[in-house]
Design an enzyme around this catalytic site. Structure first.
Site, PDB file in Angstrom:
ATOM      1  N   GLU A  72     -16.913 -28.572 -16.040  1.00 60.07           N
ATOM      2  CA  GLU A  72     -15.798 -28.128 -16.874  1.00 60.07           C
ATOM      3  C   GLU A  72     -16.549 -27.834 -18.011  1.00 60.07           C
ATOM      4  O   GLU A  72     -18.096 -28.141 -18.428  1.00 60.07           O
ATOM      5  CB  GLU A  72     -15.013 -29.760 -17.023  1.00 60.07           C
ATOM      6  CG  GLU A  72     -14.601 -30.113 -15.951  1.00 60.07           C
ATOM      7  CD  GLU A  72     -13.913 -30.762 -15.561  1.00 60.07           C
ATOM      8  OE1 GLU A  72     -12.324 -31.074 -15.055  1.00 60.07           O
ATOM      9  OE2 GLU A  72     -14.329 -32.683 -15.891  1.00 60.07           O
ATOM     10  N   CYS A 116     -17.536 -27.300 -25.494  1.00 59.44           N
ATOM     11  CA  CYS A 116     -18.395 -28.499 -25.195  1.00 59.44           C
ATOM     12  C   CYS A 116     -18.668 -27.871 -24.015  1.00 59.44           C
ATOM     13  O   CYS A 116     -17.958 -27.393 -23.047  1.00 59.44           O
ATOM     14  CB  CYS A 116     -17.658 -29.943 -24.924  1.00 59.44           C
ATOM     15  SG  CYS A 116     -18.687 -30.508 -23.792  1.00 59.44           S
ATOM     16  N   CYS A 130     -25.417 -35.012 -12.587  1.00 59.72           N
ATOM     17  CA  CYS A 130     -26.179 -35.494 -13.009  1.00 59.72           C
ATOM     18  C   CYS A 130     -27.069 -36.467 -12.693  1.00 59.72           C
ATOM     19  O   CYS A 130     -26.254 -37.487 -11.807  1.00 59.72           O
ATOM     20  CB  CYS A 130     -25.437 -36.055 -15.172  1.00 59.72           C
ATOM     21  SG  CYS A 130     -26.723 -36.736 -15.782  1.00 59.72           S
ATOM     22  N   CYS A 143     -25.852 -43.306 -16.037  1.00 60.46           N
ATOM     23  CA  CYS A 143     -25.370 -44.223 -17.104  1.00 60.46           C
ATOM     24  C   CYS A 143     -24.148 -44.665 -16.702  1.00 60.46           C
ATOM     25  O   CYS A 143     -22.628 -44.062 -15.969  1.00 60.46           O
ATOM     26  CB  CYS A 143     -25.424 -43.105 -18.292  1.00 60.46           C
ATOM     27  SG  CYS A 143     -26.452 -42.384 -19.077  1.00 60.46           S
ATOM     28  N   CYS A 186     -20.066 -43.438 -17.770  1.00 62.20           N
ATOM     29  CA  CYS A 186     -20.293 -42.598 -17.951  1.00 62.20           C
ATOM     30  C   CYS A 186     -19.798 -41.576 -16.364  1.00 62.20           C
ATOM     31  O   CYS A 186     -20.658 -42.186 -15.481  1.00 62.20           O
ATOM     32  CB  CYS A 186     -21.432 -42.168 -17.796  1.00 62.20           C
ATOM     33  SG  CYS A 186     -21.643 -39.592 -18.066  1.00 62.20           S
ATOM     34  N   CYS A 213     -15.295 -37.158 -23.447  1.00 63.95           N
ATOM     35  CA  CYS A 213     -16.554 -36.958 -23.897  1.00 63.95           C
ATOM     36  C   CYS A 213     -16.552 -38.090 -21.724  1.00 63.95           C
ATOM     37  O   CYS A 213     -16.041 -39.406 -22.815  1.00 63.95           O
ATOM     38  CB  CYS A 213     -17.486 -37.396 -25.014  1.00 63.95           C
ATOM     39  SG  CYS A 213     -18.728 -37.061 -25.586  1.00 63.95           S
TER      40      CYS A 213
HETATM   41  N1  SAH Z   1     -26.619 -36.095 -20.763  1.00 56.62           N
HETATM   42  C1  SAH Z   1     -26.118 -35.601 -21.881  1.00 56.62           C
HETATM   43  C2  SAH Z   1     -25.669 -35.131 -22.762  1.00 56.62           C
HETATM   44  C3  SAH Z   1     -23.589 -35.407 -22.103  1.00 56.62           C
HETATM   45  S1  SAH Z   1     -23.023 -36.713 -22.151  1.00 56.62           S
HETATM   46  C4  SAH Z   1     -26.428 -37.043 -22.684  1.00 56.62           C
HETATM   47  O1  SAH Z   1     -26.051 -38.287 -22.534  1.00 56.62           O
HETATM   48  O2  SAH Z   1     -26.256 -37.370 -23.634  1.00 56.62           O
HETATM   49  C5  SAH Z   1     -22.500 -37.176 -23.101  1.00 56.62           C
HETATM   50  C6  SAH Z   1     -21.970 -37.317 -24.212  1.00 56.62           C
HETATM   51  O3  SAH Z   1     -20.528 -38.688 -23.777  1.00 56.62           O
HETATM   52  C7  SAH Z   1     -23.247 -38.637 -24.570  1.00 56.62           C
HETATM   53  O4  SAH Z   1     -23.693 -39.302 -26.044  1.00 56.62           O
HETATM   54  C8  SAH Z   1     -22.438 -39.762 -23.386  1.00 56.62           C
HETATM   55  O5  SAH Z   1     -23.260 -41.020 -23.671  1.00 56.62           O
HETATM   56  C9  SAH Z   1     -21.370 -39.762 -23.787  1.00 56.62           C
HETATM   57  N2  SAH Z   1     -20.416 -40.520 -22.801  1.00 56.62           N
HETATM   58  C10 SAH Z   1     -20.295 -40.117 -21.402  1.00 56.62           C
HETATM   59  N3  SAH Z   1     -19.242 -41.068 -21.057  1.00 56.62           N
HETATM   60  C11 SAH Z   1     -18.843 -41.810 -21.711  1.00 56.62           C
HETATM   61  C12 SAH Z   1     -17.705 -42.005 -22.052  1.00 56.62           C
HETATM   62  N4  SAH Z   1     -16.753 -42.470 -20.858  1.00 56.62           N
HETATM   63  N5  SAH Z   1     -16.537 -42.733 -22.973  1.00 56.62           N
HETATM   64  C13 SAH Z   1     -17.441 -42.344 -24.427  1.00 56.62           C
HETATM   65  N6  SAH Z   1     -19.377 -41.592 -24.574  1.00 56.62           N
HETATM   66  C14 SAH Z   1     -18.892 -41.173 -23.382  1.00 56.62           C
HETATM   67 FE1  SF4 Z   2     -26.370 -38.176 -17.677  1.00 54.22          FE
HETATM   68 FE2  SF4 Z   2     -23.612 -39.823 -18.212  1.00 54.22          FE
HETATM   69 FE3  SF4 Z   2     -26.404 -40.636 -18.181  1.00 54.22          FE
HETATM   70 FE4  SF4 Z   2     -25.622 -37.744 -19.635  1.00 54.22          FE
HETATM   71  S1  SF4 Z   2     -24.199 -40.062 -20.002  1.00 54.22           S
HETATM   72  S2  SF4 Z   2     -27.431 -38.504 -19.003  1.00 54.22           S
HETATM   73  S3  SF4 Z   2     -23.699 -37.075 -18.219  1.00 54.22           S
HETATM   74  S4  SF4 Z   2     -25.383 -39.825 -16.450  1.00 54.22           S
END
Ligand code: SAH
Ligand code: SF4
Length: 394
Positions: A115, A128, A135, A139, A142, A368
């Site tokens: 996406e 973006c 991934c 996390c 996420c 995000c």
């Molecule tokens: N993998 C990288 C970049 C992609 S995630 C990283 O983790 O930094 C981009 C941003 O979105 C990161 O700061 C992540 O922590 C945040 N993010 C992920 N899931 C989210 C959610 N459900 N609500 C708000 N932010 C989120």
């Molecule tokens: Fe991967 Fe999501 Fe963690 Fe970013 S926030 S490192 S995309 S699992």
């Protein structure tokens, strides 16, 4: 080495065999394109000029058809067509939110999908982009993290996302028109799917293409790479890309960060902060963005805010507070607006900018952390997600 050692041969003079099948020119750095043209039979002394011409067609005018490259001879164009293609990912679906945010699902080789989100803002616009299908990190807040990694994107697939967005925004100038400074797509954030620092070379090459003064021409100050904290690659990012850096920080103790951002078990908060101290100087950027997702009752107390200020002391920083974007089955809740404001206030009073990110494109699940490929095959169960978040039984 002895004084008589043979002089090392310039890599560009070594003839290289092209792989079978046509090579995609999109995503090759200038040097790699030069090598590829020479391997395909272009005379060495002409190669640099040819790269310059083709580069401009692809990245300045958005041309994908060799026949439109009118400053190349017909014979040369025919040769090029035999050996090369100019390919970008295919847009499978396109959704437009009521707030103007556009979400594209694009298909890459192998049928995988990622996406891409375009967020229009006053006088500018941010794209973006994704760096991986899924991934490998997990996390717990996420959505992408619940999807098993399928593969890294190539540099062509990464910069290709920018090209398809410019197509959709109809942002290519008329051929030969003077450079136009109005930019619908003025910024890039590597905040889509994937961990960019686990795909370093491809991300670096794609961003070099985006920054090249002859093409898309985005300043390194308009590109932000977000990482969950792959410590060993941070110094390299400063030296080899030099873009803005955002860190998915999200917690102020190792105990909580271990649960939210499991890579913390490998490189903890102290090690991460150490790696960050030299980043602004080496990359010549002003400050680092600390991203902090606001999760009700998990990381959003006044004490957390105060601890955060202490931790980042001495690092030029801005703290970006992200209201949690909920997704079906998510094991967390978004902090209340009052809580987020109180948290922001403590940080602001300590002298740091603390903007609260406005969720965009929520109606089309473009916010995000909500991105998730439709080709996803192995969805983790809610119980698995909760177990990994350390929430089981709560
Ligand atoms: N993998 C990288 C970049 C992609 S995630 C990283 O983790 O930094 C981009 C941003 O979105 C990161 O700061 C992540 O922590 C945040 N993010 C992920 N899931 C989210 C959610 N459900 N609500 C708000 N932010 C989120
Ligand atoms: Fe991967 Fe999501 Fe963690 Fe970013 S926030 S490192 S995309 S699992």
């Amino acid at each position: 080495m002895s004084a008589n050692a043979p002089i090392t041969q310039d890599v560009h003079t070594i003839p290289r065999k092209l792989p079978d099948g046509p090579v995609n020119l999109v995503g090759l750095t200038r040097d790699a394109m030069r090598d590829a043209l020479i391997a395909a039979g272009t005379a060495e002394k002409q190669a640099k000029m040819r790269v310059g011409q083709i580069w401009q067609w692809i990245y300045q005018w958005g041309v994908r058809d060799f026949d439109a490259m009118t400053n190349l001879s017909k014979a040369y164009r025919a040769e090029m067509k035999e050996k090369f293609v100019i390919e970008v990912p295919e847009v499978v679906t396109r959704n437009v939110s009521t707030d103007g945010t556009r979400k594209y699902l694009v298909r890459i080789a192998g049928g995988h999908e990622v996406e891409v989100v375009y967020i229009p803002e006053e006088g500018r616009g941010t794209l973006c982009i994704s760096s991986q299908v899924g991934c490998t990190l997990t996390c717990s807040f996420c959505h992408t993290g619940t999807q098993k990694l399928v593969r890294n994107l190539t540099a062509g697939e990464i910069i290709g996302q920018v090209l398809v967005a410019r197509d959709d925004l109809d942002e290519w100038p008329e051929i030969g028109a003077p450079k136009d400074e109005t930019r619908l797509l003025s910024n890039i954030v590597l905040m889509g799917m994937g961990e960019p620092l686990y795909n370093f070379e491809n991300v670096r090459d794609a961003m070099k293409i985006a920054m090249d003064p002859e093409g898309i021409q985005l300043s390194r100050r308009r590109i932000t790479l977000s990482t969950s904290g792959v410590v060993p690659e941070i110094a390299r990012t400063a030296a080899e890309i030099g873009c803005q850096l955002a860190i998915s920080f999200h917690a102020t103790t190792d105990e909580v960060r271990d649960r939210l951002v499991p890579i913390n078990k490998r490189w903890n908060i102290a090690e991460l902060l150490d790696a960050l101290r030299t980043y602004p100087k080496v990359s010549n950027s002003e400050r680092i963005t600390f991203e902090y997702v606001m999760l009700q009752g998990v990381n959003d107390s006044d004490e957390d805010a105060r601890r955060l200020i202490k931790l980042i002391d001495g690092i030029p920083a801005k703290i970006n507070l992200i209201p949690f974007n909920e997704w079906p089955g998510a094991p967390y809740k978004r902090s209340s607006n009052n809580r987020i404001r109180a948290f922001a206030d403590i940080i602001y009073k300590a002298g740091y900018a603390s903007p609260i990110r406005t969720p965009r494109g929520e109606d089309i699940m473009a916010a995000c952390g909500q991105l998730k490929s439709a080709t996803e095959r192995a969805r983790k169960s809610r119980r698995q997600i909760e177990a990994e978040a350390g929430l089981a039984g709560e």
